[in-house]
Design an enzyme around this catalytic site. Structure first.
Site, PDB file in Angstrom:
ATOM      1  CD  GLU A   4      10.977  13.639  10.496  1.00  0.00           C
ATOM      2  OE1 GLU A   4      12.198  13.117   9.599  1.00  0.00           O
ATOM      3  OE2 GLU A   4      10.055  12.404  11.223  1.00  0.00           O
ATOM      4  CD  GLU A  18      13.519   4.983   7.709  1.00  0.00           C
ATOM      5  OE1 GLU A  18      13.196   6.148   7.884  1.00  0.00           O
ATOM      6  OE2 GLU A  18      13.632   4.698   6.183  1.00  0.00           O
ATOM      7  CB  VAL A  46      -5.560   1.052   2.290  1.00  0.00           C
ATOM      8  CG1 VAL A  46      -4.756  -0.907   1.989  1.00  0.00           C
ATOM      9  CG2 VAL A  46      -6.808   0.775   1.554  1.00  0.00           C
ATOM     10  N   GLY A  47      -4.451   0.902   5.460  1.00  0.00           N
ATOM     11  CA  GLY A  47      -3.300   0.675   6.250  1.00  0.00           C
ATOM     12  C   GLY A  47      -3.454  -0.308   7.178  1.00  0.00           C
ATOM     13  N   GLY A  93      -4.213   5.749   4.499  1.00  0.00           N
ATOM     14  CA  GLY A  93      -3.851   4.792   5.272  1.00  0.00           C
ATOM     15  C   GLY A  93      -4.484   4.890   6.856  1.00  0.00           C
ATOM     16  N   PRO A  94      -5.323   5.074   6.943  1.00  0.00           N
ATOM     17  CG  PRO A  94      -6.223   7.644   8.173  1.00  0.00           C
ATOM     18  CD  PRO A  94      -5.014   6.662   7.250  1.00  0.00           C
ATOM     19  N   GLY A  97      -4.991   3.793  -1.631  1.00  0.00           N
ATOM     20  CA  GLY A  97      -6.276   3.887  -0.596  1.00  0.00           C
ATOM     21  C   GLY A  97      -5.269   4.440   1.086  1.00  0.00           C
ATOM     22  CB  CYS A 103      13.710   9.456   7.442  1.00  0.00           C
ATOM     23  SG  CYS A 103      14.316   8.273   6.448  1.00  0.00           S
ATOM     24  CE  LYS A 147      -1.379   3.062   3.281  1.00  0.00           C
ATOM     25  NZ  LYS A 147      -2.367   3.611   2.242  1.00  0.00           N
TER      26      LYS A 147
END
Length: 370
Positions: free
Chosen positions: A274, A139, A100-101, A97-98, A95, A174, A64
């Site tokens: 960050e 990660e 499909v993830g 994240g909230p 899709g 990152c 995803k």
């Protein structure tokens, strides 16, 4: 990102999936179905890193990608199809994240989740995965320190290079060296060099002539970066270059001024959180021990950087709590493990280390009895 496939192939060619140990046989077997969630900032790189490791280990996968940058994964799906990868090995679902993830993370038939993204989202993936006790490799974010020692060969070159690295990909990396640690002896000169570097950075349409930095990826991230720059100003850091608003020559778009903050303390928000934009904090230290303490005073631990006399820099690097520490801008070794300590995640990617994340360990006892 063919290099990621080549790197994993080299690791595969030398990897022992079965070997004799003291009284038993050690087997490494595919973990099963790997769920993958990849970010928007380096999309094809992160996708091919995960996909190559899963295929090499003998796993199937469901990818995803970020809804902000889905086209790289769709292109890769066509490549995998044309390459003759058997049906069901590589699977792609687009899709949010909230939705499909979360479904991937919760699914009982997914044996492992491999996630790259923010620490906030990584926590959500881990929580959703907990009920099925699946392996979670992450990660996540970073706030990497770049320690410039007094015995560095060329202070100006080191500061200029560190600032440029921070601005790479519009600061959306990152492992960006966003905290530059300079001794009081060299601090004023470093601020001058860093500010000049930022002011010389040409920002605009990446297809334009001599453009060095393009826009931030999306509106939400752009607004966050602008807000963090204002917080830095409000908390008392000195704005040595850049600031809020659009750069000169940019009348619209999500462009950010390359920004340098000096007189930053490690307790300030811009030094703790960050930002994920082209914002560099310069922090002064009095002693080497203080520099190491500041570098490690962070919830993150993805990367670190040390510049100075070679043997001295190696010694300092050994005291930095981070998954990958680069000395004197050493050339990137793609097979070197990449991943972090603390809030920067767990597990490693690339080479044999990434391969092993997708493998289970089995000990067969009694098999060597004659």
């Amino acid at each position: 990102q063919l290099k990621n496939f080549k790197e994993t192939l080299e690791a595969l060619e030398n990897y022992e999936f079965e070997k004799k140990e003291d009284g038993y046989i050690l087997r490494r077997e595919p973990i099963g179905v790997v769920g993958m969630i990849t970010p928007w900032n380096w999309p094809m790189n992160q996708i091919t890193t995960k996909v190559s490791a899963a295929i090499a280990s003998g796993c199937t996968m469901v990818l995803k990608p970020s809804e902000i940058s889905p086209y790289c994964s769709m292109l890769l799906a066509e490549v995998m199809h044309d390459a003759g990868v058997p049906k069901g090995v590589f699977n792609l679902v687009n899709g949010y994240g909230p939705i499909v993830g979360a479904a991937l993370s919760e699914h009982e038939k997914v044996d492992m989740m491999s996630f790259t993204g923010s620490t906030r989202a990584g926590i959500a993936v881990a929580q959703a995965s907990a009920n099925t006790v699946k392996r979670v490799q992450q990660e996540l974010g970073g706030k990497s320190a770049n320690i410039i020692l007094d015995d560095v060969a060329d202070l100006e070159k080191s500061v200029k290079g560190g600032a440029g690295h921070c601005f790479l990909n519009s600061g959306q990396s990152c492992n960006a060296p966003t905290r530059m640690l300079i001794s009081s002896k060299n601090y004023d000169k470093a601020v001058e060099v860093a500010a000049n570097t930022a002011n010389a950075m040409k920002v605009g349409d990446p297809f334009g002539t001599d453009i060095k930095m393009g826009p931030i990826s999306n509106k939400t991230q752009y607004e966050k970066v602008q807000r963090m720059i204002q917080i830095g100003i409000d908390e008392g850091a000195t704005l040595s270059a850049g600031g809020v608003g659009l750069p000169e020559g940019c009348e619209k778009g999500y462009f950010v001024k390359p920004t340098i903050f000096s007189d930053v303390t490690n307790e300030m928000t811009i030094a703790r959180e960050e930002i994920f934009g082209p914002v560099l904090c310069l922090i002064k230290y009095e002693t080497e021990e203080e520099a190491i303490e500041i570098a490690n005073d962070t919830p993150y631990g993805l990367a670190g950087y040390v510049q100075g006399e070679q043997s001295h820099a190696v010694e300092v690097a050994s005291k930095i709590r981070a998954g990958q520490v680069t000395i004197n801008k050493g050339a990137r070794v793609r097979s070197a493990p990449f991943g972090g300590y603390g809030s920067s995640g767990n597990g490693r990617e690339h080479g044999s280390h990434g391969l092993e994340e997708c493998l289970e360990t089995k000990a067969v006892i009694g098999a060597l009895v004659e």
